[in-house]
Design a protein around this motif. Structure first.
Motif, PDB file in Angstrom:
ATOM      1  N   SER A  72       0.829  -1.211   0.000  1.00  0.00           N
ATOM      2  CA  SER A  72       0.000   0.000   0.000  1.00  0.00           C
ATOM      3  C   SER A  72       0.859   1.255   0.000  1.00  0.00           C
ATOM      4  CB  SER A  72      -0.948  -0.002   1.199  1.00  0.00           C
ATOM      5  OG  SER A  72      -0.229   0.061   2.404  1.00  0.00           O
ATOM      6  N   THR A  73       1.989   1.228   0.680  1.00  0.00           N
ATOM      7  CA  THR A  73       2.905   2.373   0.673  1.00  0.00           C
ATOM      8  C   THR A  73       3.489   2.590  -0.719  1.00  0.00           C
ATOM      9  OG1 THR A  73       3.454   1.939   2.982  1.00  0.00           O
ATOM     10  CG2 THR A  73       4.952   3.359   1.765  1.00  0.00           C
ATOM     11  N   ALA A  76       0.835   4.164  -2.839  1.00  0.00           N
ATOM     12  CA  ALA A  76       0.699   5.584  -2.514  1.00  0.00           C
ATOM     13  C   ALA A  76       1.860   6.385  -3.102  1.00  0.00           C
ATOM     14  CB  ALA A  76       0.629   5.784  -1.008  1.00  0.00           C
ATOM     15  N   ASP A  79       1.244   6.776  -6.807  1.00  0.00           N
ATOM     16  CA  ASP A  79       0.199   7.777  -7.023  1.00  0.00           C
ATOM     17  C   ASP A  79       0.748   9.187  -6.848  1.00  0.00           C
ATOM     18  OD1 ASP A  79      -1.611   5.767  -7.518  1.00  0.00           O
ATOM     19  OD2 ASP A  79      -2.519   5.826  -5.519  1.00  0.00           O
ATOM     20  N   THR A  80       1.594   9.366  -5.828  1.00  0.00           N
ATOM     21  CA  THR A  80       2.202  10.677  -5.582  1.00  0.00           C
ATOM     22  C   THR A  80       3.125  11.070  -6.730  1.00  0.00           C
ATOM     23  OG1 THR A  80       2.101  10.257  -3.208  1.00  0.00           O
ATOM     24  CG2 THR A  80       3.555  12.032  -3.933  1.00  0.00           C
TER      25      THR A  80
END
Length: 128
Positions: A72-73, A76, A79-80
């Motif tokens: 999940s990190t 993220a 996505d960033t």
């Protein structure tokens, strides 16, 4: 009756009786102790196996949890990065548009349409 018959026959055999004095004496306390020691070792082994299984299960659960957290990190982070790339592209496009809109000839045409005249005495040059 013939001897070749398949029927079972009753044969009498004498079994000699043994006296209790011929049987070696065993103390009943000793038997209980060996059984209890055997049971105790089994209980300890079962307890150790249970503890090892619990530790293994806990490690597996923690490992899976960490893998999910890492995934999940990473998602993220991706996505960033995409968001930053999109913002950079938008900023670059806007910067190019600012450069196009602030060309001298465009500003001069806009000023002429508004009825403004060029007065060299009122123009100040700014040097960065």
């Amino acid at each position: 009756m013939s001897l070749n018959s398949n029927l079972a026959r009753k044969v009498e055999v004498e079994i000699p009786l043994q006296s209790p004095s011929n049987v070696p004496e065993q103390s009943t306390g000793m038997v209980h102790r060996s059984i209890s020691k055997k049971s105790l070792a089994t209980r300890v082994e079962k307890m150790l196996m249970g503890i090892i299984m619990a530790i293994a299960f806990t490690l597996i659960a923690v490992s899976i949890s960490l893998e999910i957290n890492i995934a999940s990190t990473n998602r993220a982070l991706q996505d960033t990065k995409v968001s930053i790339l999109n913002t950079t592209t938008i900023n670059s496009n806007l910067q190019q548009e600012v450069q196009e809109l602030s060309r001298y000839d465009r500003i001069y045409r806009f000023a002429n349409k508004q009825g403004l005249k060029m007065n060299e005495a009122n123009v100040r040059n700014v040097v960065k």
